[in-house]
Scaffold this motif. Structure first.
Motif, short mmCIF file in Angstrom:
data_model
loop_
_atom_site.label_atom_id
_atom_site.label_comp_id
_atom_site.label_asym_id
_atom_site.label_seq_id
_atom_site.Cartn_x
_atom_site.Cartn_y
_atom_site.Cartn_z
N PHE A 83 17.65 -17.03 -3.80
CA PHE A 83 16.47 -17.90 -3.75
C PHE A 83 16.26 -18.51 -2.36
N THR A 84 17.33 -18.63 -1.57
CA THR A 84 17.27 -19.39 -0.33
C THR A 84 16.10 -18.99 0.58
N PRO A 85 15.82 -17.70 0.80
CA PRO A 85 14.70 -17.36 1.70
C PRO A 85 13.32 -17.70 1.13
N TYR A 86 13.26 -18.08 -0.14
CA TYR A 86 11.95 -18.23 -0.79
C TYR A 86 11.59 -19.65 -1.18
N PHE A 87 12.42 -20.63 -0.82
CA PHE A 87 12.10 -22.00 -1.23
C PHE A 87 10.80 -22.50 -0.60
N ASP A 88 10.45 -22.00 0.58
CA ASP A 88 9.18 -22.39 1.18
C ASP A 88 7.99 -21.94 0.35
N GLU A 89 8.21 -20.90 -0.49
CA GLU A 89 7.12 -20.42 -1.34
C GLU A 89 6.72 -21.44 -2.40
N LEU A 90 7.54 -22.47 -2.60
CA LEU A 90 7.18 -23.52 -3.54
C LEU A 90 5.99 -24.34 -3.05
#
Length: 236
Positions: A83-90
């Motif tokens: 999940f780490t690379p995608y938290f900005d997608e929140l």
């Protein structure tokens, strides 16, 4: 606990870890107390008797006090580092939804589960939920990262392993947007899981069918809207 702490420290400086002892007969509760004495962010909770995954999931949601909620199995079945690379997608999606990579098929059952038998159970579970509820998700038993306020606003009713899919379903019906993130499955290294015992399977199927009858057939969930589900684009 150490592995969870490393992950939490890597993504936030304001976090908590809620650990639920579901009526363990060993030293789990004593060990958690020792760990909590030097970790103010650790919140141990204890069930006086074994209540099962649905009760624990609901209790964890209710106890969450930070902005986002994420649940992970104690045997670390899913690689949440994905999940780490995608938290900005929140910033663009309400929820990150873990999905095991690859299509469900007989050829992939061993890779997606601890054993062929558990793979069959998982495939049956997925097929039944997908067929009855017409939900566009690629996986229903994984890790969901969502705003705690959204999860806490839900009236959750299931008792078994259907609770995670129920959360996804009701968030989707509420119009939430999901980004599906590929999260690898890790086979159990030791110990013996109980989620595929006959009683647990029967309870889960009962929850699936009774929910479908109440919410869909009888219209007990009348304000069902369609959310949005997109998937991480493959590299290249």
């Amino acid at each position: 606990m150490e592995r969870a702490e490393r992950f939490l420290r890597s993504v936030s400086d304001d976090y908590e870890l809620i650990v639920i002892d579901d009526g363990s007969s060993d030293r789990t509760w004593a060990i958690m107390g020792e760990l909590a004495s030097t970790r103010p962010w650790l919140k141990p909770l204890k069930n006086e008797r074994n209540r099962g995954p649905g009760f624990c999931y609901r209790r964890g949601i209710a106890a969450a006090s930070k902005a986002y909620f994420m649940a992970q199995t104690v045997d670390w079945a899913y690689d949440i580092d994905a999940f780490t690379p995608y938290f900005d997608e929140l910033r663009r999606h309400d929820i990150l939804q873990g999905v095991r990579p690859g299509e469900y098929s007989l050829a992939t059952l061993r890779r997606r589960s601890d054993s062929f038998y558990k793979g069959i159970v998982s495939l049956t579970n997925y097929t039944l939920i997908r067929a009855l509820y017409r939900l566009p998700f690629d996986d229903f038993q994984n890790v969901t990262v969502c705003p705690a306020r959204l999860a806490q606003s839900l009236h959750l009713e299931s008792e078994g392993s259907f609770t995670n899919p129920e959360v996804m379903m009701k968030l989707y019906w509420g119009g939430a947007s999901f980004l599906q993130v590929p999260v690898s499955f890790h086979k159990r290294g030791r110990g013996k899981g109980t989620g595929t015992r006959v009683g647990a399977i029967a309870r889960s199927i009962g929850d699936i069918l009774s929910g479908w009858i109440r919410w869909v057939v009888l219209g007990g969930y009348p304000n069902r809207r369609s959310g949005r589900v997109t998937s991480v684009s493959p590299p290249g």
